[in-house]
Design a protein around this motif. Structure first.
Motif, mmCIF file in Angstrom:
data_model
loop_
_atom_site.group_PDB
_atom_site.id
_atom_site.type_symbol
_atom_site.label_atom_id
_atom_site.label_comp_id
_atom_site.label_asym_id
_atom_site.label_seq_id
_atom_site.Cartn_x
_atom_site.Cartn_y
_atom_site.Cartn_z
ATOM 1 N N ASP A 90 -6.064 -5.027 -11.176
ATOM 2 C CA ASP A 90 -7.388 -4.414 -11.066
ATOM 3 C C ASP A 90 -8.393 -5.565 -11.442
ATOM 4 O O ASP A 90 -8.045 -6.767 -11.808
ATOM 5 C CB ASP A 90 -7.547 -3.224 -12.367
ATOM 6 C CG ASP A 90 -7.960 -3.987 -13.388
ATOM 7 O OD1 ASP A 90 -6.811 -3.856 -14.333
ATOM 8 O OD2 ASP A 90 -8.743 -4.555 -14.154
ATOM 9 N N LEU A 132 -7.583 -7.261 -2.077
ATOM 10 C CA LEU A 132 -8.195 -6.221 -2.881
ATOM 11 C C LEU A 132 -9.361 -6.912 -3.616
ATOM 12 O O LEU A 132 -9.505 -7.643 -4.133
ATOM 13 C CB LEU A 132 -7.257 -6.135 -4.242
ATOM 14 C CG LEU A 132 -5.722 -5.732 -3.966
ATOM 15 C CD1 LEU A 132 -5.008 -5.471 -5.284
ATOM 16 C CD2 LEU A 132 -5.953 -4.130 -3.308
ATOM 17 N N TYR A 147 0.926 -1.217 0.110
ATOM 18 C CA TYR A 147 -0.189 0.095 0.044
ATOM 19 C C TYR A 147 0.948 1.258 0.020
ATOM 20 O O TYR A 147 0.423 2.227 -0.458
ATOM 21 C CB TYR A 147 -0.743 -0.157 1.168
ATOM 22 C CG TYR A 147 -2.069 -1.246 1.076
ATOM 23 C CD1 TYR A 147 -3.051 -0.743 0.086
ATOM 24 C CD2 TYR A 147 -2.176 -2.190 1.610
ATOM 25 C CE1 TYR A 147 -4.085 -1.748 -0.211
ATOM 26 C CE2 TYR A 147 -2.991 -3.144 1.404
ATOM 27 C CZ TYR A 147 -3.898 -3.011 0.595
ATOM 28 O OH TYR A 147 -5.169 -4.054 0.191
ATOM 29 N N VAL A 186 -5.133 -0.636 -8.661
ATOM 30 C CA VAL A 186 -4.033 -0.103 -8.169
ATOM 31 C C VAL A 186 -2.723 -0.148 -8.920
ATOM 32 O O VAL A 186 -2.608 -0.721 -9.770
ATOM 33 C CB VAL A 186 -3.708 -0.634 -6.849
ATOM 34 C CG1 VAL A 186 -4.617 -0.320 -5.634
ATOM 35 C CG2 VAL A 186 -3.449 -2.186 -6.910
ATOM 36 N N PHE A 237 1.825 1.545 -4.123
ATOM 37 C CA PHE A 237 0.883 1.375 -4.953
ATOM 38 C C PHE A 237 -0.073 2.609 -4.703
ATOM 39 O O PHE A 237 -0.446 2.765 -3.726
ATOM 40 C CB PHE A 237 0.120 0.035 -5.109
ATOM 41 C CG PHE A 237 0.702 -0.802 -5.842
ATOM 42 C CD1 PHE A 237 1.940 -1.612 -5.256
ATOM 43 C CD2 PHE A 237 0.286 -1.416 -7.090
ATOM 44 C CE1 PHE A 237 2.425 -2.496 -6.117
ATOM 45 C CE2 PHE A 237 1.003 -2.423 -7.696
ATOM 46 C CZ PHE A 237 2.183 -3.107 -7.266
ATOM 47 N N ASP A 238 -0.300 3.327 -6.202
ATOM 48 C CA ASP A 238 -1.430 4.572 -5.756
ATOM 49 C C ASP A 238 -2.837 3.611 -6.370
ATOM 50 O O ASP A 238 -2.875 2.784 -7.318
ATOM 51 C CB ASP A 238 -1.261 5.521 -6.772
ATOM 52 C CG ASP A 238 -0.100 6.257 -6.262
ATOM 53 O OD1 ASP A 238 0.192 6.256 -4.868
ATOM 54 O OD2 ASP A 238 0.725 6.707 -6.936
ATOM 55 N N PHE A 239 -3.924 4.302 -5.858
ATOM 56 C CA PHE A 239 -5.376 3.866 -6.154
ATOM 57 C C PHE A 239 -5.785 4.676 -7.482
ATOM 58 O O PHE A 239 -5.611 6.102 -7.454
ATOM 59 C CB PHE A 239 -6.481 3.894 -4.975
ATOM 60 C CG PHE A 239 -6.272 2.894 -3.920
ATOM 61 C CD1 PHE A 239 -5.046 2.677 -3.254
ATOM 62 C CD2 PHE A 239 -7.392 2.005 -4.001
ATOM 63 C CE1 PHE A 239 -5.091 1.478 -2.458
ATOM 64 C CE2 PHE A 239 -7.121 1.076 -2.885
ATOM 65 C CZ PHE A 239 -5.970 0.784 -2.282
ATOM 66 N N ILE A 263 -11.476 -2.214 -7.225
ATOM 67 C CA ILE A 263 -10.241 -1.501 -7.103
ATOM 68 C C ILE A 263 -9.348 -1.577 -8.200
ATOM 69 O O ILE A 263 -9.328 -2.662 -8.799
ATOM 70 C CB ILE A 263 -9.533 -2.293 -5.885
ATOM 71 C CG1 ILE A 263 -10.157 -1.630 -4.527
ATOM 72 C CG2 ILE A 263 -8.058 -1.823 -5.752
ATOM 73 C CD1 ILE A 263 -9.763 -2.284 -3.423
ATOM 74 N N ASP A 296 -11.108 5.167 -4.096
ATOM 75 C CA ASP A 296 -9.836 5.717 -3.654
ATOM 76 C C ASP A 296 -9.353 5.010 -2.415
ATOM 77 O O ASP A 296 -10.262 4.093 -1.976
ATOM 78 C CB ASP A 296 -9.845 6.997 -3.411
ATOM 79 C CG ASP A 296 -10.712 7.455 -2.158
ATOM 80 O OD1 ASP A 296 -10.987 6.842 -1.392
ATOM 81 O OD2 ASP A 296 -11.292 8.742 -2.197
ATOM 82 N N LYS A 297 -8.281 5.064 -1.738
ATOM 83 C CA LYS A 297 -7.821 4.297 -0.841
ATOM 84 C C LYS A 297 -8.419 4.350 0.388
ATOM 85 O O LYS A 297 -8.875 3.378 1.234
ATOM 86 C CB LYS A 297 -6.331 4.629 -0.604
ATOM 87 C CG LYS A 297 -5.552 3.995 0.341
ATOM 88 C CD LYS A 297 -4.002 4.510 0.640
ATOM 89 C CE LYS A 297 -3.278 3.444 1.409
ATOM 90 N NZ LYS A 297 -1.762 3.939 1.342
#
Ligand SMILES: *[C@@H]1O[C@H](CO)[C@@H](O)[C@H](O)[C@H]1NC(C)=O
Ligand SMILES: *[C@@H]1O[C@H](CO)[C@@H](O)[C@H](O)[C@H]1NC(C)=O
Ligand SMILES: *[C@@H]1O[C@H](CO)[C@@H](O)[C@H](O)[C@H]1NC(C)=O
Ligand SMILES: *[C@@H]1O[C@H](CO)[C@@H](O)[C@H](O)[C@H]1NC(C)=O
Ligand SMILES: *[C@@H]1O[C@H](CO)[C@@H](O)[C@H](O)[C@H]1NC(C)=O
Length: 340
Positions: free
Chosen positions: A270, A78, A34, A95, A37-39, A93, A54-55
């Protein structure tokens, strides 16, 4: 003709990189996943019936986090909303790693994946900027009730995969160009397998396994090892693909330069629904009897998605010391010295 001097430049880094061992450069395990990685929260570029969270929202609604159960400990979870109806698109999700990579060995230990479920389109993949110019490598991907994995590359023109390398999957479409004549739009080059341990329900029943993707200047090789057959060198963290891994499931090589078509790739996980693939083939699939449209299935059949989650034990990226430097080519075709 290339001069001897140029030949030496071309060849020597390849030789030394073949001898060197892979060393760990990035470890996305547990919390570190986490952090790295970006959401992604934009509309789905593949037109799925999905709403990416979003996260904070993902965490607050229990859709992303760390998992611990009797069998899975500290895995990245996820998931998706399997409780509510979803007329605006099911909450899920996507990411993407902050870091982008150039070559390397990507080892993902995955305990559970979405898939084998009508309307789902899960993927674990690598993708670069200015698509498709920097390339895309789909390592683990499928739709609807698919039972074996599809390995696919998407690129600009000039990348055609040779079927003469040694790999155990089956070459379905050879041209990686998203606009290849004679192939469906954006089909890319695909190697697929019927091995049910590689995807969806069969994968999950086995406790998943390890996908290992080796991206070098000469080829993209992908192995899958089911949970009970992971090579010891991977478990020990000193992976040596050449030694005991056997032939890959997929080898993408041929009369093209990998470095010219794949650069600065980010890692993505994803799960989307319907859209440009799962939706496009819905009417011809075994799912069509469950709902008139793919979107209607996603909206109403909430309980169908209970098992549609990723549990990722780790993603580790290994690189080689002294890996072949990038060769720049002048428009005339002359080879310049390696970049500093
Ligand atoms: C690579 O790893 C193996 C096994 O640990 C070791 O025997 C070998 O010396 C290493 N090679 C290099 C070039 O470091
Ligand atoms: C989710 O939120 C909880 C509570 O704030 C926090 O302890 C946890 O670390 C968060 N998980 C993730 C994956 O960010
Ligand atoms: C495999 O195919 C490529 C191009 O498709 C060719 O350059 C190469 O010589 C072939 N190798 C063998 C061993 O046939
Ligand atoms: C999967 O099995 C079908 C039916 O036996 C066969 O036609 C197809 O070629 C196989 N595909 C792969 C990728 O092995
Ligand atoms: C989806 O919903 C339809 C209509 O209620 C039902 O007939 C079908 O069994 C459901 N399928 C799944 C997999 O939940």
């Amino acid at each position: 003709m290339l001069s001897l001097f140029t030949m030496a430049l071309l060849v020597s880094p390849l030789i030394s990189s073949t001898l060197a061992n892979y060393t760990l450069s990035q470890d996305y395990t547990g919390r570190a996943f986490y952090d790295g990685f970006d959401f992604f929260t934009d509309a789905d570029p593949t037109n799925g019936h999905v709403k990416y969270l979003d996260k904070e929202n993902a965490n607050n609604s229990g859709i992303a986090g760390l998992m611990s159960s009797s069998t899975i400990n500290n895995a990245v979870y996820l998931g998706m909303d399997a409780v509510n109806e979803a007329p605006e698109g099911r909450r899920s999700i996507r990411v993407q790693s902050q870091k982008a990579f150039n070559r390397g060995l990507f080892i993902a230990d995955i305990a559970h994946m979405p898939g084998g479920i009508c309307s789902t389109w899960p993927a674990f993949w690598l993708v670069g900027p200015n698509w498709p110019a920097s390339g895309e490598i789909d390592i683990l991907e499928g739709v609807n009730e698919q039972t074996g994995n599809s390995f696919t590359l998407h690129t600009g023109p000039g990348v055609v995969v040779s079927n003469n390398a040694s790999f155990t999957g089956q070459l379905v479409t050879p041209n990686c160009d998203v606009n290849a004549p004679g192939q469906d739009k954006n089909a890319g080059c695909t190697i697929s397998t019927n091995d049910t341990a590689t995807y969806g329900k069969g994968f999950n029943e086995n406790g998943g396994g390890v996908y290992a993707t080796e991206w070098t200047s000469s080829a993209i090789n992908i192995w899958f090892f089911p949970r009970n057959a992971i090579p010891a060198d991977i478990v020990q963290g000193n992976p040596r693909p050449c030694e005991s891994w056997g032939p890959p499931r997929a080898v993408f090589s041929g009369d093209f330069k990998v470095d010219d078509h794949f650069k600065d790739l980010n890692i993505v996980f994803d799960t989307t629904f319907c859209g440009d693939w799962a939706g496009k083939v819905w009417a011809q699939s075994s799912c069509a009897s469950q709902a008139p449209t793919c979107e209607e299935f996603v909206t109403k059949n909430k309980s169908a998605f209970r098992e549609a989650y990723w549990a990722v034990n780790s993603v580790k990226v290994f690189e080689k010391m002294g890996d072949a430097p990038k060769l720049r080519t002048r428009s005339g075709g002359a080879v310049l010295p390696p970049l500093p």
